[in-house]
Design a protein around this motif. Structure first.
Motif, mmCIF file in Angstrom:
data_model
loop_
_atom_site.group_PDB
_atom_site.id
_atom_site.type_symbol
_atom_site.label_atom_id
_atom_site.label_comp_id
_atom_site.label_asym_id
_atom_site.label_seq_id
_atom_site.Cartn_x
_atom_site.Cartn_y
_atom_site.Cartn_z
ATOM 1 N N LYS A 109 0.868 -1.174 0.000
ATOM 2 C CA LYS A 109 0.000 0.000 0.000
ATOM 3 C C LYS A 109 0.903 1.221 0.000
ATOM 4 N N VAL A 110 0.789 2.076 -1.029
ATOM 5 C CA VAL A 110 1.709 3.194 -1.186
ATOM 6 C C VAL A 110 0.960 4.490 -1.496
ATOM 7 N N GLN A 111 1.625 5.603 -1.189
ATOM 8 C CA GLN A 111 1.188 6.936 -1.576
ATOM 9 C C GLN A 111 2.320 7.562 -2.372
ATOM 10 N N GLU A 112 2.040 8.689 -3.017
ATOM 11 C CA GLU A 112 3.096 9.374 -3.766
ATOM 12 C C GLU A 112 4.162 9.856 -2.787
ATOM 13 N N GLY A 113 5.423 9.619 -3.149
ATOM 14 C CA GLY A 113 6.544 10.017 -2.310
ATOM 15 C C GLY A 113 7.047 8.927 -1.383
ATOM 16 N N ASP A 114 6.330 7.813 -1.262
ATOM 17 C CA ASP A 114 6.760 6.716 -0.395
ATOM 18 C C ASP A 114 7.975 6.010 -0.977
ATOM 19 N N ILE A 115 8.767 5.415 -0.090
ATOM 20 C CA ILE A 115 9.919 4.607 -0.487
ATOM 21 C C ILE A 115 9.623 3.167 -0.081
ATOM 22 N N VAL A 116 9.757 2.243 -1.051
ATOM 23 C CA VAL A 116 9.381 0.848 -0.846
ATOM 24 C C VAL A 116 10.551 -0.045 -1.225
ATOM 25 N N LEU A 117 10.725 -1.145 -0.492
ATOM 26 C CA LEU A 117 11.724 -2.153 -0.829
ATOM 27 C C LEU A 117 11.035 -3.289 -1.569
ATOM 28 N N LEU A 118 11.319 -3.425 -2.862
ATOM 29 C CA LEU A 118 10.748 -4.478 -3.692
ATOM 30 C C LEU A 118 11.786 -5.567 -3.916
ATOM 31 N N ASP A 119 11.356 -6.703 -4.464
ATOM 32 C CA ASP A 119 12.302 -7.756 -4.817
ATOM 33 C C ASP A 119 13.265 -7.241 -5.882
ATOM 34 N N LYS A 120 14.473 -7.795 -5.899
ATOM 35 C CA LYS A 120 15.517 -7.301 -6.795
ATOM 36 C C LYS A 120 15.094 -7.396 -8.256
ATOM 37 N N MET A 121 15.309 -6.277 -8.989
ATOM 38 C CA MET A 121 14.918 -6.213 -10.394
ATOM 39 C C MET A 121 16.088 -5.950 -11.328
ATOM 40 N N SER A 122 17.296 -5.799 -10.818
ATOM 41 C CA SER A 122 18.502 -5.552 -11.614
ATOM 42 C C SER A 122 18.347 -4.329 -12.522
ATOM 43 N N LEU A 123 18.009 -3.188 -11.934
ATOM 44 C CA LEU A 123 17.869 -1.932 -12.663
ATOM 45 C C LEU A 123 18.896 -0.929 -12.161
ATOM 46 N N GLU A 124 19.251 0.009 -13.030
ATOM 47 C CA GLU A 124 20.212 1.040 -12.680
ATOM 48 C C GLU A 124 19.559 2.108 -11.794
ATOM 49 N N PRO A 125 20.324 2.728 -10.902
ATOM 50 C CA PRO A 125 19.777 3.854 -10.125
ATOM 51 C C PRO A 125 19.340 4.985 -11.046
ATOM 52 N N LYS A 126 18.323 5.730 -10.629
ATOM 53 C CA LYS A 126 17.730 6.855 -11.366
ATOM 54 C C LYS A 126 16.902 6.409 -12.567
ATOM 55 N N SER A 127 16.765 5.101 -12.811
ATOM 56 C CA SER A 127 15.942 4.650 -13.931
ATOM 57 C C SER A 127 14.473 4.645 -13.514
ATOM 58 N N LYS A 128 13.602 4.825 -14.491
ATOM 59 C CA LYS A 128 12.165 4.874 -14.240
ATOM 60 C C LYS A 128 11.584 3.466 -14.340
ATOM 61 N N LEU A 129 10.501 3.253 -13.613
ATOM 62 C CA LEU A 129 9.868 1.947 -13.533
ATOM 63 C C LEU A 129 8.360 2.156 -13.544
ATOM 64 N N GLU A 130 7.639 1.298 -14.236
ATOM 65 C CA GLU A 130 6.183 1.398 -14.284
ATOM 66 C C GLU A 130 5.586 0.102 -13.763
ATOM 67 N N LEU A 131 4.759 0.220 -12.733
ATOM 68 C CA LEU A 131 4.113 -0.940 -12.120
ATOM 69 C C LEU A 131 2.669 -0.992 -12.605
ATOM 70 N N ASN A 132 2.297 -2.097 -13.257
ATOM 71 C CA ASN A 132 0.979 -2.203 -13.868
ATOM 72 C C ASN A 132 0.009 -3.083 -13.095
ATOM 73 N N GLU A 133 0.489 -3.882 -12.159
ATOM 74 C CA GLU A 133 -0.378 -4.802 -11.427
ATOM 75 C C GLU A 133 -0.996 -4.096 -10.223
ATOM 76 N N VAL A 134 -1.872 -3.115 -10.491
ATOM 77 C CA VAL A 134 -2.512 -2.323 -9.443
ATOM 78 C C VAL A 134 -3.815 -3.007 -9.055
ATOM 79 N N LEU A 135 -3.950 -3.322 -7.775
ATOM 80 C CA LEU A 135 -5.131 -4.034 -7.288
ATOM 81 C C LEU A 135 -6.247 -3.083 -6.871
ATOM 82 N N ALA A 136 -5.894 -1.908 -6.339
ATOM 83 C CA ALA A 136 -6.906 -0.949 -5.879
ATOM 84 C C ALA A 136 -6.316 0.448 -5.881
ATOM 85 N N ILE A 137 -7.189 1.440 -6.128
ATOM 86 C CA ILE A 137 -6.800 2.847 -6.048
ATOM 87 C C ILE A 137 -7.886 3.575 -5.263
ATOM 88 N N ALA A 138 -7.484 4.376 -4.284
ATOM 89 C CA ALA A 138 -8.431 5.156 -3.495
ATOM 90 C C ALA A 138 -8.047 6.621 -3.572
#
Length: 103
Positions: A13-42
């Motif tokens: 459960k996240v809000q804008e500005g939150d910092i989250v620890l996800l499973d390792k994805m092997s991405l470079e720092p400062k790279s953008k990421l898009e998460l599409n598996e959104v279960l709910a939005i309030a």
């Protein structure tokens, strides 16, 4: 405004500005990421639930860094049996900052 999304078999459960620890994805720092598996939005009193995912909902995030968590030690001992096992585990993670929730 908050959102609930799925990553690596876990839900966050996240809000804008939150910092989250996800499973390792092997991405470079400062790279953008898009998460599409959104279960709910309030957004205030407005709640959108997906079946299983909300259509058109995306969470934009930025990779901060990757690392390893502190070691978790499991120790099992059977009394009077001279039997014991010690095992350690360190989780690899990708630290991510949530930039925008679009739904």
């Amino acid at each position: 405004m908050y959102a609930v999304f799925k990553n690596g078999g876990k839900q966050y459960k996240v809000q804008e500005g939150d910092i989250v620890l996800l499973d390792k994805m092997s991405l470079e720092p400062k790279s953008k990421l898009e998460l599409n598996e959104v279960l709910a939005i309030a957004d205030g009193d407005n709640l959108k639930l997906g079946a299983p995912f909300v259509e058109g909902a995306k969470i934009q995030a930025e990779v901060i860094n990757e690392g390893r968590a502190k070691k978790v030690v499991t120790f099992k001992k059977r009394r009077r049996k001279d039997s014991k096992t010690k095992r350690g585990f360190r989780r690899d993670f990708t630290r991510v900052r949530i930039l925008k929730i679009a739904g």
